[in-house]
Design an enzyme around this catalytic site. Structure first.
Site, mmCIF file in Angstrom:
data_model
loop_
_atom_site.group_PDB
_atom_site.id
_atom_site.type_symbol
_atom_site.label_atom_id
_atom_site.label_comp_id
_atom_site.label_asym_id
_atom_site.label_seq_id
_atom_site.Cartn_x
_atom_site.Cartn_y
_atom_site.Cartn_z
ATOM 1 N N ASN A 9 0.866 -1.183 0.000
ATOM 2 C CA ASN A 9 0.000 0.000 0.000
ATOM 3 C C ASN A 9 0.900 1.229 0.000
ATOM 4 O O ASN A 9 1.486 1.573 1.022
ATOM 5 C CB ASN A 9 -0.896 -0.030 1.252
ATOM 6 N N LYS A 11 0.072 4.233 -0.268
ATOM 7 C CA LYS A 11 -0.592 5.410 0.316
ATOM 8 C C LYS A 11 -0.403 6.612 -0.622
ATOM 9 O O LYS A 11 -0.356 6.431 -1.837
ATOM 10 C CB LYS A 11 -0.083 5.645 1.747
ATOM 11 N N HIS A 94 -9.439 0.806 5.129
ATOM 12 C CA HIS A 94 -8.149 1.040 5.803
ATOM 13 C C HIS A 94 -8.374 1.978 6.992
ATOM 14 O O HIS A 94 -9.211 2.884 6.919
ATOM 15 C CB HIS A 94 -7.166 1.655 4.809
ATOM 16 N N GLU A 96 -6.828 4.450 8.015
ATOM 17 C CA GLU A 96 -6.701 5.877 7.691
ATOM 18 C C GLU A 96 -7.993 6.407 7.052
ATOM 19 O O GLU A 96 -8.368 7.561 7.255
ATOM 20 C CB GLU A 96 -5.475 6.093 6.776
ATOM 21 N N GLU A 166 -4.913 -5.033 10.664
ATOM 22 C CA GLU A 166 -3.910 -3.980 10.862
ATOM 23 C C GLU A 166 -4.204 -3.257 12.169
ATOM 24 O O GLU A 166 -5.060 -2.345 12.191
ATOM 25 C CB GLU A 166 -3.970 -2.968 9.710
ATOM 26 N N GLY A 172 2.770 2.357 10.775
ATOM 27 C CA GLY A 172 3.701 3.471 10.615
ATOM 28 C C GLY A 172 4.433 3.850 11.891
ATOM 29 O O GLY A 172 5.035 4.925 11.965
ATOM 30 N N SER A 211 3.810 -2.043 10.286
ATOM 31 C CA SER A 211 5.262 -2.052 10.464
ATOM 32 C C SER A 211 5.909 -3.381 10.087
ATOM 33 O O SER A 211 6.893 -3.798 10.702
ATOM 34 C CB SER A 211 5.625 -1.656 11.906
#
Ligand code: 13P
Length: 251
Positions: A9, A11, A94, A96, A166, A172, A211
């Site tokens: 991904n 992003k 996701h 985000e 996730e 991240g 990560s």
């Protein structure tokens, strides 16, 4: 036997030239990987990436869709549009998207349905925050994210979905879930699915994301319920992403 799958991904990262370099680097070493590989570029680079992956085993995915077929939804992209550009996958839900753009689990379920209706496999992302884990709410959160999708999709449709666990606190941050922590949640997801359809529960691919890098991938992939990875930062570097793909051999 489930096949390993590694999804990058990207992003909102990359430029035309950095993406050419990344794709050239990946394709040069592709023969060393046996897992399925998917890259999810920003929409504006899909056509460029499509040019690279023709004649290769790499697949492409979008990072999000709108669930409507078409209409006055400025800035949005439909499942059919992604299919037109050669996408076989799309990330859905996701964290985000959920936290920064207010997507609900009901929206996510509609996106899963819309993508499947156009022949695109949704990669359904679920995961708890740090606070939710500390409060012992992980299983409740995952259940609340899965149930609207289960309610919308019948067994045949559900069997086509890929799930990505996730944990938000691992995205991240450099703080990956331990292989056991991840496997416990993956096993819980499989068990929840088994209540709907045992065959789907046994065969569905459940990826871990948060990560993942070249150093922790082998241990994660060694776990019984982890079938691959959804990779953010490390997917932007050809050598790192390839090392993760090479590690994705399920035994
Ligand atoms: P990182 O691998 O950068 O933690 O990102 C994970 C992710 O969000 C992939 O979708």
């Amino acid at each position: 036997m489930r096949k390993a799958l590694v999804v990058g991904n990207w992003k909102m990262n990359g430029t035309g030239s950095s993406i050419d370099l990344l794709m050239q680097g990946l394709i040069a070493q592709l023969a060393s990987c046996s897992s399925g590989i998917v890259v999810c570029p920003p929409n504006v680079y899909l056509d460029q990436v499509r040019g690279h992956i023709e004649q290769t085993t790499i697949s492409m995915g979008g990072q999000n869709i709108d669930w409507h077929d078409n209409g006055a939804f400025t800035g949005e992209v439909s499942a059919e549009m992604l299919a037109d550009l050669g996408c076989d996958f799309v990330l859905v839900g996701h964290s985000e998207r959920r936290t920064l753009f207010g997507e609900t689990s009901e929206d996510v379920a509609m996106k899963c349905e819309a993508s499947l209706s156009k022949g695109i496999i949704p990669i359904l992302c679920v995961g708890e925050t740090q606070a939710q884990r500390q409060n012992g709410e992980t299983q409740d959160v995952i259940t609340s994210q899965l149930v609207p999708v289960f309610d919308k999709l019948d067994s045949d449709a559900m069997a086509k979905v890929v799930i990505a666990y996730e944990p938000v606190w691992a995205i991240g941050t450099g703080r990956t879930a331990s292989p056991q922590q991840a496997d416990d949640v993956h096993a819980f997801i499989r068990q929840t699915l088994a209540e709907k359809d045992l065959n789907t529960a046994n065969n569905i691919q459940i990826l871990y994301g948060g990560s993942v890098n070249a150093s922790n991938a082998v241990e994660l992939f060694g776990m019984q319920n982890i079938d691959g990875a959804l990779v953010g930062g490390a997917s932007l570097d050809a050598a790192s992403f390839l090392a993760i793909c090479q590690a994705a051999v399920l035994v």
